[in-house]
Write a protein that holds these residues in place. Sequence first.
Motif, PDB file in Angstrom:
ATOM      1  N   ASP A   1      -2.431   6.953  -1.076  1.00 32.46           N
ATOM      2  CA  ASP A   1      -3.085   6.323  -2.227  1.00 32.46           C
ATOM      3  C   ASP A   1      -4.609   6.450  -2.078  1.00 32.46           C
ATOM      4  O   ASP A   1      -5.173   5.957  -1.103  1.00 32.46           O
ATOM      5  N   PRO A   2      -5.281   7.107  -3.033  1.00 30.62           N
ATOM      6  CA  PRO A   2      -6.727   7.328  -2.854  1.00 30.62           C
ATOM      7  C   PRO A   2      -7.533   6.021  -2.953  1.00 30.62           C
ATOM      8  O   PRO A   2      -8.675   5.984  -2.495  1.00 30.62           O
ATOM      9  N   ASP A   3      -6.945   4.949  -3.505  1.00 33.72           N
ATOM     10  CA  ASP A   3      -7.711   3.697  -3.618  1.00 33.72           C
ATOM     11  C   ASP A   3      -7.514   2.779  -2.422  1.00 33.72           C
ATOM     12  O   ASP A   3      -8.451   2.144  -1.957  1.00 33.72           O
ATOM     13  N   ASP A   4      -6.284   2.684  -1.973  1.00 31.14           N
ATOM     14  CA  ASP A   4      -5.980   1.728  -0.887  1.00 31.14           C
ATOM     15  C   ASP A   4      -4.865   2.327  -0.033  1.00 31.14           C
ATOM     16  O   ASP A   4      -3.712   1.913  -0.128  1.00 31.14           O
TER      17      ASP A   4
ATOM     18  N   ARG B   1     -13.847   2.078   0.594  1.00 29.25           N
ATOM     19  CA  ARG B   1     -13.950   1.073  -0.484  1.00 29.25           C
ATOM     20  C   ARG B   1     -13.229  -0.205  -0.088  1.00 29.25           C
ATOM     21  O   ARG B   1     -13.735  -1.303  -0.246  1.00 29.25           O
ATOM     22  N   ARG B   2     -12.019  -0.046   0.402  1.00 29.27           N
ATOM     23  CA  ARG B   2     -11.228  -1.238   0.735  1.00 29.27           C
ATOM     24  C   ARG B   2     -11.875  -2.054   1.857  1.00 29.27           C
ATOM     25  O   ARG B   2     -11.949  -3.272   1.815  1.00 29.27           O
TER      26      ARG B   2
ATOM     27  N   ARG C   1      -9.738  12.462   0.442  1.00 23.77           N
ATOM     28  CA  ARG C   1      -9.709  11.468  -0.647  1.00 23.77           C
ATOM     29  C   ARG C   1      -9.416  10.065  -0.112  1.00 23.77           C
ATOM     30  O   ARG C   1     -10.072   9.089  -0.492  1.00 23.77           O
ATOM     31  N   THR C   2      -8.429   9.974   0.781  1.00 24.01           N
ATOM     32  CA  THR C   2      -8.042   8.621   1.218  1.00 24.01           C
ATOM     33  C   THR C   2      -9.129   7.968   2.076  1.00 24.01           C
ATOM     34  O   THR C   2      -9.235   6.732   2.110  1.00 24.01           O
TER      35      THR C   2
ATOM     36  N   ARG D   1     -12.141   7.918   1.461  1.00 27.47           N
ATOM     37  CA  ARG D   1     -13.027   7.209   0.499  1.00 27.47           C
ATOM     38  C   ARG D   1     -12.387   5.865   0.113  1.00 27.47           C
ATOM     39  O   ARG D   1     -13.079   4.857  -0.013  1.00 27.47           O
ATOM     40  N   GLY D   2     -11.074   5.905  -0.068  1.00 24.70           N
ATOM     41  CA  GLY D   2     -10.372   4.662  -0.422  1.00 24.70           C
ATOM     42  C   GLY D   2     -10.499   3.639   0.702  1.00 24.70           C
ATOM     43  O   GLY D   2     -10.709   2.442   0.470  1.00 24.70           O
TER      44      GLY D   2
ATOM     45  N   ARG E   1       0.857  -1.197   0.000  1.00 24.05           N
ATOM     46  CA  ARG E   1       0.000   0.000   0.000  1.00 24.05           C
ATOM     47  C   ARG E   1       0.877   1.225   0.000  1.00 24.05           C
ATOM     48  O   ARG E   1       2.005   1.175   0.480  1.00 24.05           O
TER      49      ARG E   1
END
Length: 896
Positions: free
Chosen positions: A86-89, A125-126, A118-119, A121-122, A82
């Motif tokens: 990182d905005p996704d994970d 999601r994760r 932003r993070t 939100r990631g 990771r």
Amino acid sequence: MAERHVFGFGRGWADGDGEMKDVLGGKGAGLAAMARAGVPVPPGFTISTAVCNLYQRDGAVPAAVEAEIAAALAKVEAETGRRLGDPDDPLLLSVRSGARFSMPGMMNTILNLGLNERTVRGLIRRSGRPRFAWDCYRRFVHMFGEVALGIDGARFEALLSEQKRRAGVSLDTELSAEDLEAVTRAGLALVEELTGAPLPSDPREQLRRSRDAVFDSWWAPRAAYYRQMEKIPDDLGTAANVQAMVFGNLGPDSATGVGFTRDPATGEPVLYGEFLLDAQGEDVVSGARTPEPLARLAETLPAAHAELAATVRRLEGLLGDLQDFEFTVERGQLYLLQTRNGKRTGTAAVRIAVDLVAEGKIDEKTAVSRVSPEQLEQLLHPVFAPASLAALTPIARGIAASPGAAVGRAALSADAAVLAAKDGPVILVRPETTADDIHGMDAAVGILTAVGGASSHAAVVARGMGRPCVAGAGHLDAIAEGDWLSLDGTTGEVFRGRAETLPPDPRSPAFASLMAMADRIRGDFGVRANVDTPADARRARELGAEGIGLCRTEHMFFAEERVRHMRAMILADDEASRRAALARLLPLQRADFIGIFEAMDGLPVVIRTLDPPLHEFLPPRDELQLDVARLAHATPAERAELAARHGLSATELDLTLPALLARVSDLHEMNPMLGHRGCRLGISYPEITEMQVRAIAEAALEVTRGGGRPVPEIMIPLVGDVAELRHQRAIAERVIAEIESETGIALGVKIGTMIEIPRAALTADAIASAAEFFSFGTNDLTQTTYGMSRDDYGKFAPRYRELGIFKDDPFAVLDPEGVGRLLEMGVLRGRGARPGLEVGVCGEHGGEPRSIAFCHRIGLDYVSCSPYRVPIARLAAAQAVLAAAGESGGEARRTV
Ligand code: PEP
Ligand code: MG
């Protein structure tokens, strides 16, 4: 190559190691040790303590260190898969302080670093858990705001409370994701309002500022104050530990918990602790939910449980001690967050030390240095259940004179104690005790005095009896007859009310093993007991005494019918009647000696001739004065009462009572401790010494004839001049020679002396010419060296304690600089004149660990103490031997 300042760690590797506490701090060194051992720890890096000082000096972390940090962070990112921001994970981090020495209260921590608009939100999601993600963000805003920005934490708490009120709920756990998002946003707004700028959203800046806040915390006033108090140097600095976050609250396959590798109360080798499924660390300790026992984890998450059990067991083997650990399971993956040596009860300490030796994890020396004398004491005496003390009111505090816990009703006189003891346990409460109180002390479960110190009558006798005692507790006027008291002779505390006591447990196999190890280590540094009766001699031998270092023969005269003969002897007008009274005492004393020789078969028994002033055996002068005054106008009933109390017939009363008063007045001394006592008595009344030596020699003879192996030794007390010793020695030698020539049996009785007057230590070479052994009477030697009465010391001791004038009570812990120097001189001069002279100590210090270490350092052959302290002395003697060989540091080196 430039000096390294950042030390990474991860699965199976670490740049640092467990020994580097100066560089990495305690926590960092522990993490490095665990990582190296292959223990699953969340990966991270430690910024060294030196950087803390550079930062303080320059106002910034040097660029080279920033580069090292960037490289270390990249490794953490690689290992976790990771990236920070990182905005996704997103990778989330924790930052914690950690100095060389633990400094509770100044530890600054920031968790969940790396979150922003932003993070978060990631993370949602994760994890698939919006509530969890917002709760993380909320906590981060609070901690960063408080620690890095200096905002009062209560402001953030208020936002949370306000939201709960609005949502109509009472627990944090009842708040929804939307509620938590609202609290987070309110927190961000608060930061902007109070600091004039938004909370930094760049995760790298968050990291820099969190790190700097940790370094700043080292210089905060509260930390500086703590260091000053604990004498920790300012320039040690704190390390900063940066570590990947792991979460125990990511669903039913996540958990968090705490535990011990063995039961810390009993020492039983079972995994002991508790956990919560789907929870964060603080939930386990907060009490909001009830944690489950660790054994249940085996059912809910069997793989994680098995890995945990194997991991902590391995850690324990590696570190060689009971471990107290924290763990998290994140979606089935186990992580250890911390481990350290666990606190434990005395019972557990002994069992664990012995078991670890049996398992090959530590050696005997480590085991013996691991158990403290205080822990061992818990096994030998009842202790209070701590929880039951909380409800009681402390009413007094004095000198912890004889260990153990006792609960009973107050009795304000010895007679009252004997009476009340028929109905239940009694605590004898006296201004101080004298020989007249013995029956009351014997009837009581505990003894409390207002004055007197660690070697006062009460203390010495209570220790001999194995009865808890608090001495010199000051004013006790508030205590009334029959009040319930709880008395702790181990701490010196007294409470009003009834506490619960836990029984002692000295007969466990673990105790015996530990004692055997201690005996092997101490070798020929001996431990003897101070014993006055055959029963105590048997008890002392069971507890491991290797002989008797002091038999106080006067204690044999205190019993009811003996004191009568003793009084007759003292009141005798001429030598003939004195000899007649002594003749009645002789068989009684001989019988005691026979019992003691039999109990100590084959081991030395040092018997001291009469020591205390004679008036101690007579009724108090004030009482007699009153009684004689009453006699003139007494009614027949009163006369009968007087006669009964003094053991006289009604006709004897008129003549004997005034005569008794006259004799008591005659014997009255201004300062009996420095008066007509010790060898001075035997010099004034040689027939007393004669009778005692005869009783000893005849007893030895009888035991020898019965096939026993008595080893009697005669000791002359309170000698200051060798001429005194020669006088008493001549008497003893004559009596022994007479008996030997009558029977043709050689008794081989050694004759030695107490060294308990400074002049005896100063002239030890001369004294050794007439003494076959020395025994330091450190009670009297302390009293006479300080010129401070052991019975009156309690009157001013509280003030001395309060002002810290004495670091330690010199009657409890041998004063190494003054009294100790006399001991050293005594040993040197004594052995100079008589090479190989046997030298021991029999004052109360003989059972006190630090004094025992001192005695070993100056080359004494043995220490002697009350029977119940013999195990403590055996352990302390072994520890003294290890310390002298520089081998007792095992404990400190092994902490993580
Ligand atoms: C001493 O003085 O240290 C000693 C052992 O004797 P006592 O306490 O009986 O005076
Ligand atoms: Mg003495």
